[in-house]
Design an enzyme around this catalytic site. Structure first.
Site, short mmCIF file in Angstrom:
data_model
loop_
_atom_site.label_atom_id
_atom_site.label_comp_id
_atom_site.label_asym_id
_atom_site.label_seq_id
_atom_site.Cartn_x
_atom_site.Cartn_y
_atom_site.Cartn_z
N ASP A 286 1.03 -1.45 0.11
CA ASP A 286 0.15 -0.15 0.08
C ASP A 286 1.35 1.10 -0.44
O ASP A 286 0.17 2.35 -0.69
CB ASP A 286 -1.14 0.18 1.55
CG ASP A 286 0.00 -0.36 2.64
OD1 ASP A 286 0.52 -0.98 2.81
OD2 ASP A 286 -0.96 0.22 3.78
N ARG B 41 5.52 4.12 6.46
CA ARG B 41 5.12 4.56 7.58
C ARG B 41 5.17 2.95 8.19
O ARG B 41 5.11 1.41 7.38
CB ARG B 41 3.57 4.66 7.77
CG ARG B 41 2.57 4.13 7.17
CD ARG B 41 1.17 4.62 6.89
NE ARG B 41 -0.24 3.72 6.53
CZ ARG B 41 -0.52 4.65 5.31
NH1 ARG B 41 -0.40 5.32 5.88
NH2 ARG B 41 -1.93 2.98 5.42
N ASP B 42 4.75 2.47 8.94
CA ASP B 42 4.55 1.21 9.66
C ASP B 42 3.62 0.29 9.23
O ASP B 42 2.68 -0.10 10.24
CB ASP B 42 4.50 1.29 11.90
CG ASP B 42 3.35 2.37 11.99
OD1 ASP B 42 2.79 2.14 11.05
OD2 ASP B 42 3.26 2.41 13.13
N GLU B 43 3.50 0.27 8.00
CA GLU B 43 2.28 -1.02 7.68
C GLU B 43 2.92 -1.82 6.24
O GLU B 43 3.10 -2.81 6.62
CB GLU B 43 1.45 0.18 7.08
CG GLU B 43 0.48 0.16 5.95
CD GLU B 43 -1.04 0.07 6.54
OE1 GLU B 43 -1.41 1.63 6.98
OE2 GLU B 43 -2.38 -0.49 6.48
N ASP C 167 -5.77 -2.16 -2.82
CA ASP C 167 -4.68 -1.15 -3.78
C ASP C 167 -4.18 -1.80 -4.78
O ASP C 167 -4.81 -1.89 -6.10
CB ASP C 167 -3.90 -0.83 -2.50
CG ASP C 167 -4.65 -0.32 -1.36
OD1 ASP C 167 -5.27 -1.00 -0.65
OD2 ASP C 167 -3.45 0.52 -1.32
N TRP D 140 -11.31 -5.88 -2.21
CA TRP D 140 -9.78 -6.21 -1.34
C TRP D 140 -9.78 -7.61 -1.78
O TRP D 140 -9.03 -8.11 -2.56
CB TRP D 140 -10.03 -5.82 -0.11
CG TRP D 140 -9.97 -4.51 0.22
CD1 TRP D 140 -8.33 -4.37 0.66
CD2 TRP D 140 -9.86 -3.27 -0.44
NE1 TRP D 140 -7.85 -3.09 0.91
CE2 TRP D 140 -9.47 -2.46 0.46
CE3 TRP D 140 -11.64 -2.78 -0.22
CZ2 TRP D 140 -9.27 -0.82 0.25
CZ3 TRP D 140 -11.66 -1.66 -0.71
CH2 TRP D 140 -11.09 -0.01 -0.16
N GLU E 248 -2.46 9.30 -0.78
CA GLU E 248 -2.85 8.11 -0.59
C GLU E 248 -4.10 8.75 -0.58
O GLU E 248 -5.81 8.34 -0.40
CB GLU E 248 -3.15 7.72 0.96
CG GLU E 248 -3.59 6.98 1.50
CD GLU E 248 -3.57 6.48 3.32
OE1 GLU E 248 -2.00 6.62 3.79
OE2 GLU E 248 -3.88 5.04 3.46
N HIS F 11 1.09 6.36 -2.08
CA HIS F 11 -0.19 5.26 -1.95
C HIS F 11 -0.44 4.80 -3.91
O HIS F 11 -1.01 5.98 -4.49
CB HIS F 11 -1.39 5.36 -1.24
CG HIS F 11 -1.58 4.52 -0.42
ND1 HIS F 11 -0.50 4.57 0.85
CD2 HIS F 11 -2.51 3.83 0.06
CE1 HIS F 11 -1.15 3.96 1.91
NE2 HIS F 11 -2.05 3.30 1.08
C1 BGC Z 1 -4.39 0.72 4.25
C2 BGC Z 1 -4.97 0.83 2.43
C3 BGC Z 1 -5.77 -0.25 2.28
C4 BGC Z 1 -6.55 0.17 3.93
C5 BGC Z 1 -8.00 -0.63 4.15
C6 BGC Z 1 -4.58 1.18 4.90
O1 BGC Z 1 -3.95 1.29 6.04
O2 BGC Z 1 -2.84 1.91 3.39
O3 BGC Z 1 -4.51 1.09 1.47
O4 BGC Z 1 -6.18 -0.64 1.08
O5 BGC Z 1 -6.30 0.32 4.48
O6 BGC Z 1 -8.06 -0.32 4.65
#
Ligand code: BGC
Length: 918
Positions: A487, A491-493, A500, A556, A771, A792
């Site tokens: 995504d 960041r912490d993801e 996405d 998704w 994003e 994003h």
């Molecule tokens: C992500 C997204 C993702 C979404 C879904 C986010 O935190 O960065 O791009 O699809 O959460 O809720």
């Protein structure tokens, strides 16, 4: 004539003439040989690899009529075809031709070449230059190595990177040496002081418990005859580093481990294997800490000089522990590895209001910074990576959430060149702390890292803002195609969010070759699917709980259906849909099981995520928000997937399934109409997304579609030509407008440059896709820091429409992968020109147009062995010329006229059309 005059004037003409003749009359030649979509791949475990090639010619109407392939294990005698001789096969197929020879042996190189016959000559082409593929270990029984872990107690707080080494001797001349390696964690290997391979962050990220990729390296040139050593450093990476925002660590395990096997073949034919086993030693080195989100701490004073050389004294090193992890989850690397790509130098050195030194690299990118530094032992230099500066000019850290994103170096003294190993950053700006004296920008180089997906698409117009948008889309893809489609990269993801990837997949396949990239990721979609068929929100599924609560949402989870289909369309890869079919069907079954009376109206949905919502607080503003009922969205995606299942089942000859999906689709549409539509066709959500999805997926009865288009157009007007769509509506907004004849409105949306729009971020200086439509507000403040990424790719999904509609490059869905191309440009938007090209498996497809007063010039290139239907915007066939001649005189005929286009069927070649009075 003097010799000089001859050489000066006649020789060049003669050579040119000869070149021209060879190009015009030569047999076609064959180029661009690929095995499983890659050039000379090493370490392939596919038992029936597929071979592809291109016919290299710009001549018109060239079609392959037959091919002949030969395959041998010996480079010198590839002509003998000892493994396979296909013989002359009468066939047009030049893409994904399955190997048909003797069963492949592990750890073996196969050389192959091909020649073709085409419709312009009875003679075959010359044999192509040989290409090869090399098999991997192919099955678990061929692993001799043992999994090893460090033999000293771990430090669970900082988890310094362990080093592993082994010295060994080769007694004879080495003919070849191949290293197979993987890890729990990330590894970097050296042999005799030299780096093994040019890949980074190996073994990449997969659902490790199901699939762990190993890599194969040809290391022949790294070995010495005599004394040798191999050394490997491990990093925590995705394996045990923290992943996800909830501070989860050790998702796959809390100890790193290494598995490696070096197969040496000597010149005399004998062989030897050096494997990870009890004889290895372990220690720690300079990498004191390393995490994907937080970065790396590197203490150069702890470097162990020469530790991957045989002479290194390792008496004080610990032993190792052997672990019985087995080989069941090991698979050969299928996709392109992560490699270094662009290098970028700082464009500015800034001093922030707080007195900090910040480098601006001018481009938001993903990778790290290589630093050349001169200092004293123990000096500490910290590089902090951010995407943005705040409105005062200070680094904006908040959107990183808890990710530290820092590279910290403790210098050993003198001049040293340093870079991280087991992390990556998403950044444009780097704050430099700890350097005394003036900063020399030349000492800093940003290095981009991403999967080595080949760039396939170019798109440019006469509008510089749109070109910047295209650049932002491509940079967003570079930064987020890092072994897994993520995504965001900062960041912490940084997770493989399915939604996405789903919305961007079609655009992705224009810009870069992503067939193998997605094929690999889709294997994990299947692997991580819950028993009830639900596909998790992220793949690899690091958010997994015992119940599928983080799985099964529209837009998704249907990535598991939509992406295989999109790849099939873009690349003609039938095997991919064959392989994914069970997974696709299982997810479809999940949707059917949660739907009641064909209506999917319960359960959690993301809906049209991040659509235009005003948060200003005033009721008038709130009324402007464009929220679409999440179950209305879900029902549309239910129909979308069902339709793709129908198409997939049809392609694969699964007629019963196809009949089931066909009937179901009708019922889903009826259920939609009953639940969400008034008898006059008004939808319960009066939003762009509601009308866009309903029109895109044929949810409305045909007679009610025109008024739905009007409502959509009115809605766009109501927002003064602004879009209000979120993740799920955006990809289809312009395509729906174009499909229903309102490309004019699509262009207005595309060219809108105030919020919310695609060009608003461009105007605000964005170099990647944001994003949110307003990740940065017009006053340079930011959206909520809890979720504001500046890299994003999802909204970049408009790229698909730009290629497919502005320049009009598309593939026929019944002859996928551009075997038959449709070229149907839509000049507009006040552009004076637009051009796009796409490198397909057959060769380059190109479509461009230029406008001058009342004439339109269109240039089209169609590769050999394919055909195309070209739609030239024109009043009638008489208004169209090709190559300066009326259609008939140029050997072309109009196949018909259709809503402002003259339709012309062509074969390969380069065509220049002019359309007068346009
Ligand atoms: C992500 C997204 C993702 C979404 C879904 C986010 O935190 O960065 O791009 O699809 O959460 O809720």
């Amino acid at each position: 004539m003097s010799r000089n005059t001859f050489v000066r004037y006649c020789l060049p003409c003669f050579l040119l003439f000869q070149l021209l003749m060879t190009r015009l009359f030569a047999q076609v030649s064959v180029q661009q040989l690929l095995t499983e979509n890659r050039t000379n791949p090493i370490g392939l475990d596919v038992t029936i690899p597929r071979l592809s090639w291109q016919l290299a010619t710009v001549k018109r109407n060239v079609m392959q009529t037959a091919y002949e392939i030969r395959v041998s294990t010996d480079a010198a005698s590839v002509a003998k075809g000892t493994s396979w001789q296909s013989g002359r096969v009468a066939s047009e197929q030049s893409v994904h031709v399955p190997y048909g020879g003797a069963a492949l042996q592990p750890s073996q190189r196969y050389y192959w070449q091909v020649r073709v016959w085409d419709n312009t000559s009875p003679k075959p082409s010359a044999w192509s230059t040989p290409a090869f593929w090399q098999t991997g270990l192919m099955n678990a029984a061929n692993w001799k190595a043992k999994w090893i872990q460090q033999g000293f107690p771990g430090d669970s707080v900082h988890s310094p990177s362990p080093l592993f080494r082994k010295a060994f001797a080769t007694s004879k001349k080495v003919r070849s040496a191949v290293l197979y390696m993987t890890a729990h964690g990330i590894y970097e290997a050296q042999i005799n002081g030299k780096r093994v391979g040019d890949a980074y962050l190996t073994p990449g990220w997969t659902s490790y418990n199901q699939h762990l990729q190993y890599q194969t390296y040809d290391v022949t040139t790294l070995l010495n005859q005599g004394q040798n050593a191999i050394g490997v450093t491990l990093g925590s990476g995705w394996y045990r580093g923290r992943m996800g925002w909830a501070d989860q660590k050790n998702i796959y395990g809390n100890q790193l481990a290494l598995l490696g096997q070096l197969a040496i073949t000597y010149a005399d034919g004998s062989s030897e294997t050096i494997s990870t086993d009890e004889s290895w030693k372990s220690s720690t080195g300079p990498i004191r800490f390393s995490e994907i989100y937080d970065g790396e701490v590197y203490d150069a004073r702890l470097e162990k000089t020469g530790w991957t050389l045989s002479a290194y004294a390792d008496a004080d090193w610990s032993g190792i522990m052997v672990k019985p992890f087995g080989y069941a989850n090991l698979v050969a690397n299928y996709n392109e590895l992560i490699r270094r790509h662009e290098t970028v130098k700082p464009v500015k050195v800034l001093t922030t209001p707080k007195g900090k030194t910040v480098l601006d690299f001018g481009q938001n990118l993903v990778g790290w910074v290589q630093l050349r530094v001169t200092g004293k032992a123990g000096d500490k230099v910290v590089l902090s990576h951010v995407e943005m500066l705040d409105k005062f000019g200070n680094p904006y850290l908040e959107n990183l959430r808890t990710a530290k994103a820092q590279a910290t170096y403790l210098l050993k003294g003198g001049t040293e060149t340093l870079e991280p190993h087991f992390t990556f950053f998403g950044f444009r700006y780097v704050q430099v702390d700890g350097l005394t004296g003036p900063i020399n920008p030349a000492d800093f180089t940003a290095v981009t890292l991403y999967s080595d997906i080949p760039k396939t698409g170019e798109f440019a117009t006469s509008n510089p803002l749109i070109n910047q948008l295209q650049s932002n889309i491509q940079w967003g893809q570079r930064g987020n195609f890092l072994d897994v489609p993520t995504d965001c990269p900062q960041r912490d993801e940084r997770l493989g969010w399915t939604g996405d990837a789903e919305v961007f997949s079609r655009t992705a396949a224009f810009n870069f070759g992503v067939n193998s990239f997605f094929t690999k990721w889709l294997k994990d979609v299947s692997a991580d699917q819950f028993p009830n068929g639900a596909v998790p929100f992220v793949i690899p599924d690091v958010l997994r709980g015992p119940n599928p609560s983080m799985a099964g949402a529209a837009g998704w989870s249907d990535a598991g259906i939509i992406i295989p289909w999109n790849m099939y369309v873009a690349y003609g890869d039938r095997r991919l849909i064959e392989q994914q079919y069970a997974s696709m069907k299982a997810y479809q079954g999940y949707m059917e099981s949660v739907a009641k009376n064909d209506l999917w109206s319960e359960g959690f949905q993301f809906g049209d995520w991040l659509s235009f919502v005003t948060t200003e607080g005033s009721p008038a503003f709130e009324a402007k928000s464009a929220f679409t009922d999440v179950h209305l969205v879900a029902q549309c995606f239910y129909a979308y997937s069902t339709d793709l299942m129908r198409k997939t089942a049809t392609v694969l000859g699964k007629t019963d399934d196809a009949a089931h999906y066909t009937a179901l689709l009708e019922r889903i549409r009826k259920a939609f109409q009953q639940a969400y539509m008034t008898p006059t066709g008004r939808l319960i959500s009066d939003t762009q997304t509601a009308y866009v999805l309903a029109l895109q997926f044929d949810m409305l009865p045909e007679n009610l579609r025109p008024q739905a288009v009007d409502r959509l157009v009115d809605n766009v007007k109501k927002y003064e030509n602004h879009l209000t769509t979120g993740f799920l509506g955006t990809p289809f907004l312009c395509p729906v407008l174009s499909r229903f004849g309102r490309t004019d409105v699509a262009y207005k949306l595309l060219l809108q440059d105030t919020y919310p729009s695609w060009l608003y971020p461009v105007k605000m200086g964005a170099t990647t896709i944001w994003e949110r439509w307003d990740s940065m507000k017009p006053d340079s403040t930011f959206q909520s820091p809890s979720m504001t990424s500046f890299n994003h790719y999802a909204y970049g999904a408009v790229g698909d429409w730009m290629y497919r509609t502005i320049t009009g490059i598309d593939t026929d869905e019944t002859k996928t992968g551009y075997k038959h191309t449709i070229i149907r440009p839509h000049p507009g938007g006040g552009f004076t020109s637009a051009e796009a090209s796409l490198k397909t498996y057959y060769g380059t497809v190109r479509s461009g147009w230029k406008r001058a007063s009342d004439a339109l010039t269109m240039t089209v290139e169609i590769p050999a062995n394919t055909t195309a239907t070209i739609y030239v915007p024109a009043k009638n066939a008489e208004a169209v010329q090709e190559g300066g001649k009326p259609l008939g005189a140029s050997g072309l005929t109009a196949a018909g006229t259709e809503s402002g286009y003259v339709q012309i069927k062509v074969g390969s070649g380069v065509y220049t059309f002019t359309s007068s009075g346009f």
